[in-house]
Write a protein that holds these residues in place. Sequence first.
Motif, PDB file in Angstrom:
ATOM      1  N   ALA A 104     -66.395 115.475  32.030  1.00  0.00           N
ATOM      2  CA  ALA A 104     -65.478 115.543  30.906  1.00  0.00           C
ATOM      3  C   ALA A 104     -64.822 114.199  30.620  1.00  0.00           C
ATOM      4  CB  ALA A 104     -64.409 116.590  31.165  1.00  0.00           C
ATOM      5  N   ARG A 105     -64.918 113.281  31.561  1.00  0.00           N
ATOM      6  CA  ARG A 105     -64.218 112.014  31.382  1.00  0.00           C
ATOM      7  C   ARG A 105     -65.110 110.919  30.790  1.00  0.00           C
ATOM      8  NH1 ARG A 105     -60.888 112.118  37.144  1.00  0.00           N
ATOM      9  NH2 ARG A 105     -59.557 113.853  36.548  1.00  0.00           N
ATOM     10  N   VAL A 122     -54.888 102.444  38.454  1.00  0.00           N
ATOM     11  CA  VAL A 122     -55.218 102.751  39.853  1.00  0.00           C
ATOM     12  C   VAL A 122     -55.368 101.476  40.679  1.00  0.00           C
ATOM     13  CG1 VAL A 122     -56.301 104.959  39.329  1.00  0.00           C
ATOM     14  CG2 VAL A 122     -57.708 102.904  39.360  1.00  0.00           C
ATOM     15  N   GLU A 328     -64.384 106.903  42.208  1.00  0.00           N
ATOM     16  CA  GLU A 328     -63.557 107.993  42.740  1.00  0.00           C
ATOM     17  C   GLU A 328     -62.655 108.571  41.648  1.00  0.00           C
ATOM     18  OE1 GLU A 328     -63.471 109.696  45.321  1.00  0.00           O
ATOM     19  OE2 GLU A 328     -64.293 108.580  47.014  1.00  0.00           O
ATOM     20  N   VAL A 329     -62.192 107.692  40.751  1.00  0.00           N
ATOM     21  CA  VAL A 329     -61.295 108.153  39.683  1.00  0.00           C
ATOM     22  C   VAL A 329     -62.041 109.076  38.725  1.00  0.00           C
ATOM     23  CG1 VAL A 329     -59.846 107.420  37.765  1.00  0.00           C
ATOM     24  CG2 VAL A 329     -59.934 106.058  39.857  1.00  0.00           C
ATOM     25  N   ALA A 331     -64.173 111.438  38.890  1.00  0.00           N
ATOM     26  CA  ALA A 331     -64.767 112.298  39.920  1.00  0.00           C
ATOM     27  C   ALA A 331     -65.919 113.123  39.388  1.00  0.00           C
ATOM     28  CB  ALA A 331     -63.687 113.215  40.481  1.00  0.00           C
ATOM     29  N   ASP A 332     -65.907 113.441  38.103  1.00  0.00           N
ATOM     30  CA  ASP A 332     -66.952 114.298  37.571  1.00  0.00           C
ATOM     31  C   ASP A 332     -68.253 113.550  37.327  1.00  0.00           C
ATOM     32  OD1 ASP A 332     -64.965 116.100  37.586  1.00  0.00           O
ATOM     33  OD2 ASP A 332     -64.874 116.430  35.431  1.00  0.00           O
ATOM     34  N   ARG A 388     -71.756 120.725  42.047  1.00  0.00           N
ATOM     35  CA  ARG A 388     -70.572 120.664  41.190  1.00  0.00           C
ATOM     36  C   ARG A 388     -70.746 121.545  39.965  1.00  0.00           C
ATOM     37  NH1 ARG A 388     -67.875 116.164  42.889  1.00  0.00           N
ATOM     38  NH2 ARG A 388     -66.831 115.621  40.980  1.00  0.00           N
ATOM     39  N   VAL A 395     -64.659 126.383  31.017  1.00  0.00           N
ATOM     40  CA  VAL A 395     -63.665 125.511  30.384  1.00  0.00           C
ATOM     41  C   VAL A 395     -63.040 126.265  29.220  1.00  0.00           C
ATOM     42  CG1 VAL A 395     -63.333 123.376  29.114  1.00  0.00           C
ATOM     43  CG2 VAL A 395     -64.887 123.438  31.048  1.00  0.00           C
ATOM     44  N   VAL A 396     -61.752 126.399  29.260  1.00  0.00           N
ATOM     45  CA  VAL A 396     -61.059 127.061  28.154  1.00  0.00           C
ATOM     46  C   VAL A 396     -60.426 125.974  27.298  1.00  0.00           C
ATOM     47  CG1 VAL A 396     -59.295 128.735  27.554  1.00  0.00           C
ATOM     48  CG2 VAL A 396     -60.560 128.953  29.699  1.00  0.00           C
TER      49      VAL A 396
ATOM     50  N   ARG B 112     -59.665 117.922  27.593  1.00  0.00           N
ATOM     51  CA  ARG B 112     -59.901 119.090  28.458  1.00  0.00           C
ATOM     52  C   ARG B 112     -59.457 118.814  29.889  1.00  0.00           C
ATOM     53  NH1 ARG B 112     -64.773 119.905  25.388  1.00  0.00           N
ATOM     54  NH2 ARG B 112     -65.976 118.653  26.822  1.00  0.00           N
ATOM     55  N   ASP B 113     -59.296 117.556  30.214  1.00  0.00           N
ATOM     56  CA  ASP B 113     -58.981 117.160  31.579  1.00  0.00           C
ATOM     57  C   ASP B 113     -57.526 116.714  31.618  1.00  0.00           C
ATOM     58  OD1 ASP B 113     -58.657 115.826  33.968  1.00  0.00           O
ATOM     59  OD2 ASP B 113     -60.634 114.920  33.934  1.00  0.00           O
ATOM     60  N   VAL B 115     -55.538 116.114  33.990  1.00  0.00           N
ATOM     61  CA  VAL B 115     -55.199 115.078  34.964  1.00  0.00           C
ATOM     62  C   VAL B 115     -55.387 113.706  34.330  1.00  0.00           C
ATOM     63  CG1 VAL B 115     -55.876 114.031  37.149  1.00  0.00           C
ATOM     64  CG2 VAL B 115     -55.802 116.508  36.932  1.00  0.00           C
ATOM     65  N   MET B 116     -56.566 113.504  33.761  1.00  0.00           N
ATOM     66  CA  MET B 116     -56.856 112.197  33.185  1.00  0.00           C
ATOM     67  C   MET B 116     -56.024 111.956  31.928  1.00  0.00           C
ATOM     68  SD  MET B 116     -58.350 109.420  33.654  1.00  0.00           S
ATOM     69  CE  MET B 116     -59.710 109.515  34.789  1.00  0.00           C
ATOM     70  N   VAL B 138     -62.530 119.338  43.719  1.00  0.00           N
ATOM     71  CA  VAL B 138     -63.487 118.582  42.908  1.00  0.00           C
ATOM     72  C   VAL B 138     -62.850 117.349  42.276  1.00  0.00           C
ATOM     73  CG1 VAL B 138     -65.063 118.710  40.959  1.00  0.00           C
ATOM     74  CG2 VAL B 138     -64.672 120.736  42.353  1.00  0.00           C
ATOM     75  N   VAL B 139     -61.733 117.552  41.608  1.00  0.00           N
ATOM     76  CA  VAL B 139     -61.159 116.497  40.773  1.00  0.00           C
ATOM     77  C   VAL B 139     -60.280 115.568  41.600  1.00  0.00           C
ATOM     78  CG1 VAL B 139     -59.642 116.070  38.789  1.00  0.00           C
ATOM     79  CG2 VAL B 139     -61.214 118.001  38.776  1.00  0.00           C
ATOM     80  N   GLU B 140     -60.378 114.280  41.287  1.00  0.00           N
ATOM     81  CA  GLU B 140     -59.490 113.298  41.912  1.00  0.00           C
ATOM     82  C   GLU B 140     -58.355 112.991  40.942  1.00  0.00           C
ATOM     83  OE1 GLU B 140     -59.785 111.888  44.882  1.00  0.00           O
ATOM     84  OE2 GLU B 140     -61.616 112.987  45.353  1.00  0.00           O
ATOM     85  N   PRO B 142     -55.626 110.007  40.151  1.00  0.00           N
ATOM     86  CA  PRO B 142     -55.121 108.697  40.525  1.00  0.00           C
ATOM     87  C   PRO B 142     -53.632 108.778  40.844  1.00  0.00           C
ATOM     88  CG  PRO B 142     -56.223 108.669  38.367  1.00  0.00           C
ATOM     89  CD  PRO B 142     -56.058 110.089  38.769  1.00  0.00           C
ATOM     90  N   ASP B 170     -57.833 122.395  33.550  1.00  0.00           N
ATOM     91  CA  ASP B 170     -58.643 122.519  32.342  1.00  0.00           C
ATOM     92  C   ASP B 170     -58.461 123.875  31.664  1.00  0.00           C
ATOM     93  OD1 ASP B 170     -59.879 124.062  34.172  1.00  0.00           O
ATOM     94  OD2 ASP B 170     -61.834 123.106  34.047  1.00  0.00           O
ATOM     95  N   ARG B 211     -61.267 124.281  40.774  1.00  0.00           N
ATOM     96  CA  ARG B 211     -61.593 122.992  40.162  1.00  0.00           C
ATOM     97  C   ARG B 211     -60.365 122.078  40.128  1.00  0.00           C
ATOM     98  NH1 ARG B 211     -64.351 119.673  37.094  1.00  0.00           N
ATOM     99  NH2 ARG B 211     -63.288 118.843  35.294  1.00  0.00           N
TER     100      ARG B 211
END
Lengths: 397, 399
Positions: A104-105, A122, A328-329, A331-332, A388, A395-396, B112-113, B115-116, B138-140, B142, B170, B211
Amino acid sequence: MAGSSSSDGAGAGAAPPFLSTPAPVRGFAFGQALHWVRQREGKGALRQTMELLWLSAVRKFQPDEYYLLGLFRRDLGPGGRRAFLSQKESTAFNRSLNAPELFARTSVVNDKILSGLVFEGVGLPVPRLVGHASTLCRFAGLGTLTTPEALVEFWRRPGVLPCFGKPVHGSRAIGAASLMAISGDGGTVTLGNGREVPALALAREIFARYGEGFMFQELLTNERRLAEAIGATVAGVRIVTVRTASGPKALYAAIRMPAPGAMSDATLGGRQVRAAIDVVTGRILRAQDMFRMSVTDLPAHPQTGAALPGLQLPHWSAAVEAVLAGHEVFADAGLLGWDVLLTDRGPVIAEANSNPLHELYQRCFGMGLLNPDLRPLIDAARDCAATRRAHRGPVVV
Amino acid sequence: MSDRPVPITPGTAEAPTVVLKTGSISNRLDIPQAMAWVQATYGKGRLRQLAEIAPLSFGPGRMTPRDYYAAALFRPELTPEDRRAYVSDLAGARLNDRLSPNLPLSQHGLFRDKVMATFVLTQAGFPTVPMLALYSTVVEAPATTMLRDVGALARWLQDLPAPVFGKPVDGSLGVGGVAIVGTASEGLLLGDGRVVPADVLAREVARHFARGWMVQPLLRLHPDVAALAGQAAAMLRVTTLRLPGRIETLYTVLRLPAKGAMVDSNTGQSPNGVAFVDESGTILRAQDLWRMNTAPLPHALATGVPLAGYRLPFFTDACRLAESVHRLFPAHGILGFDIALAAEGPVVVEINSNPHHQTFQRSADRGLLNRDFLPRLNAAEAESRRMATASPDRIAGLA
């Protein structure tokens, strides 16, 4: 002076562009290549044509890829040839690890300002952002220049030039330029390739072509010893990382050396040199003249004469550590291609790409990406992506 | 036959849980009962109702019979043009897709994320809600505390530094959200007054939101907003449009939480509502979402405070904030911002690239494609088309 058809630079659209544009499609001398392969490999024209047609029809290789990648080589064997990916297969491979539902990122990675904010946040080393021009986009912490006239005034401020400018949303350094100095009256800007161009016309071109966002960063140069070997214009080291169950790992690395007189290392014309890097030690393994087929090594840098195989790249461990921390940031992401600059202040992350072209690896290393050396890590990345995908909830939105 | 409009009652949540809502709750409406009520109340026969529903269903608005009755489009004072201005969720999502097509510059994934998105907003210098901790396999995240297993999450919750709000990374519509206002000997004190053991909540989080589930400080709303919202963090939805060279606010809606709720969405326990806010920050009209649009909601559901004419604090700042953030994402023709009107000022809580327009239509009692909005929506869509074809020299995403 190119592009200076009018004194105030009006009508930038009509004049030749100052910013870099995609390289014209180079012709490929198929007849000459066919003859050369017949001489070297003893492989007849009919056999080459049959192989080429088969690879084109089934694997979607372009005809010139057959020659440039050296797919005609007898020593490759069927397994060695299968290990190569065509450009289409390369994108499919990347998508198998970075499928949209997994990653997603991706979009953040593709936006150079947003990804730069994340990297900086970071603690990763990034080029210092000195300015931003856009007709629409704004940033809370950075004054945005909204008109060509304001942009020229910005360049005249002490400490702004030299700098490196590029579109926020773009790739392959299309639209990029280094701006070295501006004349006292603000009339002309000297570019990194030595051209002097009307400042206002350049500013207008930036707004006309990249009004949605154009960024200016500090101008970085290669680390001193590296500059002695390959020149000062900064060379991008591409490090591709993959995510495995035990975290991100470096898959391969290669360096793109700028063509003589170029303002960046991009594939925009000029004689380009690329080199394979031992991802563990940071030493150059072999170099490749990108105007030649991947069967002849380039022993030395064409301009400096420095021997390329064995050349130790500076700050190597730090560079690899930085990109692994960056992965690492995100992650997906199953796979990312990082462009790292090796400068006097250490490694600097220029950007990341979620769909890196693996042609770079295949041409520099002279072997397909799916070779037995890389295969275990690639399989681990695929397993990780599959896990994964299985664990991802709906996803909503 | 009752003389009261047909109620819109909640469906069943997806899975039984002790603490968390694990799925969105769609309200049901008994269509035959509604038809009969409309006939009895307005003298509009079933055939005539169907004759109104059919063209709306097959028209650009793709209105369902449920939409027709919920929005009370049967009312005789509405003109055909008024009815055609309404869009269903499906048509609204399609409009959003046209306004914000999936381009290399788009940031659908980022929104959708959470965190980011939170991290990017913070780095870009916008006021948002910081993240205290993240539970995820799963998710990191920062620069935050990572909680990797149920035990770690339970222990962290038990030692809460201050009131917090937890939600999935999400999700939306309040799914998985919980306000924890303190701790007691039996466990965690929730915003709705319940006390639950920390390990029970942690296990639910792990089972449904493995997740990622993020924990943020519980927002302290401005007293004037808390007067309407009660315990829950009521969000101001600011929907913004990107037009050629500028960003504008299209509409603003305040969500009205149900009585005793922890979130401002439908909990299925008691009615929630929405209030349409005009350009000056004044509530013009509100709607109980458990009732058809036959009459406005006069009082806040959580607190009973009268709504009409109520002025919201920091309203202009909230709109300017949303417009400023939208400028970061020029590829998006439309964005929906959830903004908390906190005690210290407006704070961006979430960004949605596919905002639901029902909140506007129900609260304003007006279709989205109304004569005021339609030219602006068309201009934004044309600009999106232009951007999609602009700069052919870019091969974005391939490098």
